[in-house]
Motif scaffolding. Structure first.
Motif, PDB file in Angstrom:
ATOM      1  N   SER A  79       6.072  -6.901   6.493  1.00  0.00           N
ATOM      2  CA  SER A  79       5.594  -5.525   6.364  1.00  0.00           C
ATOM      3  C   SER A  79       6.747  -4.548   6.451  1.00  0.00           C
ATOM      4  CB  SER A  79       4.547  -5.233   7.439  1.00  0.00           C
ATOM      5  OG  SER A  79       5.163  -5.134   8.695  1.00  0.00           O
TER       6      SER A  79
ATOM      7  N   SER B  35      -1.258  -5.304  10.063  1.00  0.00           N
ATOM      8  CA  SER B  35      -2.019  -4.543   9.059  1.00  0.00           C
ATOM      9  C   SER B  35      -2.743  -3.362   9.717  1.00  0.00           C
ATOM     10  CB  SER B  35      -3.000  -5.462   8.341  1.00  0.00           C
ATOM     11  OG  SER B  35      -3.750  -6.190   9.272  1.00  0.00           O
TER      12      SER B  35
ATOM     13  N   ALA C  97       1.836  -4.084   4.028  1.00  0.00           N
ATOM     14  CA  ALA C  97       1.728  -5.151   5.038  1.00  0.00           C
ATOM     15  C   ALA C  97       1.105  -6.374   4.381  1.00  0.00           C
ATOM     16  CB  ALA C  97       0.863  -4.689   6.206  1.00  0.00           C
ATOM     17  N   ASP C  98       1.780  -7.485   4.520  1.00  0.00           N
ATOM     18  CA  ASP C  98       1.280  -8.721   3.914  1.00  0.00           C
ATOM     19  C   ASP C  98       1.588  -9.857   4.883  1.00  0.00           C
ATOM     20  OD1 ASP C  98       0.633  -9.994   0.935  1.00  0.00           O
ATOM     21  OD2 ASP C  98       1.887 -11.298   2.181  1.00  0.00           O
TER      22      ASP C  98
ATOM     23  N   GLU D  11      -6.619  -2.142  -0.366  1.00  0.00           N
ATOM     24  CA  GLU D  11      -6.923  -3.390   0.362  1.00  0.00           C
ATOM     25  C   GLU D  11      -7.117  -4.528  -0.632  1.00  0.00           C
ATOM     26  OE1 GLU D  11      -7.982  -6.174   3.401  1.00  0.00           O
ATOM     27  OE2 GLU D  11      -8.747  -5.969   1.370  1.00  0.00           O
TER      28      GLU D  11
ATOM     29  N   THR E  83      -6.490  -8.045   0.412  1.00  0.00           N
ATOM     30  CA  THR E  83      -6.333  -9.345   1.067  1.00  0.00           C
ATOM     31  C   THR E  83      -7.360 -10.317   0.467  1.00  0.00           C
ATOM     32  OG1 THR E  83      -7.808  -8.735   2.887  1.00  0.00           O
ATOM     33  CG2 THR E  83      -5.448  -8.343   3.212  1.00  0.00           C
TER      34      THR E  83
ATOM     35  N   VAL F  96      -2.435  -3.053   2.062  1.00  0.00           N
ATOM     36  CA  VAL F  96      -2.609  -4.193   2.967  1.00  0.00           C
ATOM     37  C   VAL F  96      -2.979  -5.374   2.081  1.00  0.00           C
ATOM     38  CG1 VAL F  96      -3.952  -5.169   4.862  1.00  0.00           C
ATOM     39  CG2 VAL F  96      -3.135  -2.812   4.990  1.00  0.00           C
TER      40      VAL F  96
ATOM     41  N   THR G 125      -0.319  -0.700  10.517  1.00  0.00           N
ATOM     42  CA  THR G 125       0.077  -0.055   9.260  1.00  0.00           C
ATOM     43  C   THR G 125      -0.946   1.002   8.862  1.00  0.00           C
ATOM     44  OG1 THR G 125       1.244  -2.039   8.543  1.00  0.00           O
ATOM     45  CG2 THR G 125       0.540  -0.520   6.801  1.00  0.00           C
TER      46      THR G 125
ATOM     47  N   HIS H 127     -10.148  -4.078   8.041  1.00  0.00           N
ATOM     48  CA  HIS H 127      -9.167  -3.159   7.440  1.00  0.00           C
ATOM     49  C   HIS H 127      -9.878  -1.939   6.849  1.00  0.00           C
ATOM     50  CE1 HIS H 127      -6.423  -6.884   6.623  1.00  0.00           C
ATOM     51  NE2 HIS H 127      -6.303  -6.433   7.858  1.00  0.00           N
TER      52      HIS H 127
END
Ligand code: HSE
Length: 344
Positions: free
Chosen positions: A48, A82, A42-43, A96, A98, A8, A85, A111
């Motif tokens: 994603s 996200s 997932a971005d 993770e 982000t 993510v 996902t 997340h």
């Protein structure tokens, strides 16, 4: 264990890990029997993609580095959020990466919590959730019997979290003092070389050292978050980010830097934590350091920590403190640590 990774966030740090997984595939398999598949990415910017049978890392890198979105990946489910996902990919580890948010830790905090609740292990370079909710997250991971590892949150790929929490087991850490922010150290060094503050900051941004919002670096927030993490994880502290006395480098002029240099000193942004009578306190301050102080000689984007314990003379660790390759390596070292832990 067979690793099934869900990413993510797929910016430079996640791409740095992916590149290492490609480049070191044979070595990791041969040396550790490391078996790893990426099942979802997932971005928020790049889109994603999820395929439970595995995604081709080189194709993911290609799509992420060109203007094509991950939606152009030929096979798999697209458009998942996200959280979807994390819940649907049948991954066993969340990666993770982000952006760091030091106000409420989001979206990384949710997340990480979601992944632990769903039974995934977590590796992260995201400082927000670990600085703001360390004890809560560790307790959740323990309840769920899952690993939460965050080596890359401090000193990037230079080992310090595992050093404090594992390698130095049996020592009492009395103090930690260090240069924990690469951007400000780089800026101060460039100013010493004659650049203006603005020029040096721009160069740090271009090189990818600075946070998305560089005020986090230059106002000392990033260093404060990192010393909070080190205090809580390494010194058994109960520190909140707001407890850290914080100064940045805003307002330091080229003249200040030159004046210090002509007096044989260097201006550095120093983060420190001290344990006294069972209480840990921490601060981030700009200081004029004499050349005899090892921290005065840490150049550019390098970081360093000096660790004082009750059993031996001080330990000094120096290494890269920022950059995608270094942070990508931190994630790899966390994955290998999980592998070792699970095969114990
Ligand atoms: N902005 C951070 C720094 C990145 O300059 O140190 C690494 O945490």
């Amino acid at each position: 264990m067979k690793f099934r990774l869900a990413f993510v966030g797929f910016g430079k740090v996640a791409q740095g890990l992916t590149e290492l997984l490609v480049r070191k595939h044979d070595q990791l398999k041969h040396d550790y029997g490391f078996d790893c598949r990426i099942v979802a990415v997932a971005d928020t910017v790049k889109g994603s993609i999820m395929n439970k049978r595995g995604l081709d890392p080189e194709r993911l890198l290609h799509l992420a580095r060109t203007d094509e979105s991950l939606r152009a990946y030929p096979k798999g489910s697209k458009g998942l959020s996200s959280i979807e996902t994390i819940k649907k990919a049948e991954a066993n580890v969340l990666v993770e990466t982000t952006w760091t948010n030091l106000t409420d830790g989001e979206p990384g905090l949710t997340h990480i919590k979601t992944a632990l609740i769903e039974g995934l292990h977590v590796v992260t370079t995201n400082k927000g959730p670990i600085a703001l909710a360390y004890h809560e997250l560790v307790a959740l991971a323990e309840r769920r019997q899952r690993q939460l590892r965050f080596e890359g949150t401090v000193l990037s790929g230079t080992p310090v979290i595992s050093l404090l929490t594992e390698t130095l087991a049996g020592s009492t850490i009395n103090s930690i003092r260090g240069i924990l922010n690469g951007t400000t150290n780089y800026i101060l060094g460039e100013m010493e070389g004659g650049r203006t503050y603005e020029e040096a900051l721009r160069a740090a941004q271009e090189r990818g050292y600075a946070e998305a919002d560089s005020s986090g670096d230059v106002e000392g927030w990033d260093a404060a978050a990192k010393i909070t993490i080190l205090s809580n994880a390494g010194m058994d502290g109960r520190l909140k980010l707001a407890d850290v006395h914080r100064e940045g480098i805003v307002g330091i002029t080229a003249r200040d830097v030159r004046d210090a240099a002509s007096a044989g000193m260097r201006i550095k942004l120093v983060a420190a934590a001290y344990a006294e009578n069972g209480k840990v306190t921490a601060q981030v301050t700009h200081e004029r350091l004499p050349e005899t102080d090892p921290l005065s000689r840490i150049p550019g984007v390098m970081n360093a920590v000096i660790i004082s314990t009750d059993v031996q003379a001080d330990i000094i660790v120096v290494g890269p403190g920022a950059g995608a390759d270094s942070a990508g390596y931190a994630l790899l070292s966390d994955l290998l640590a999980i592998d070792r832990f699970l095969t114990k």
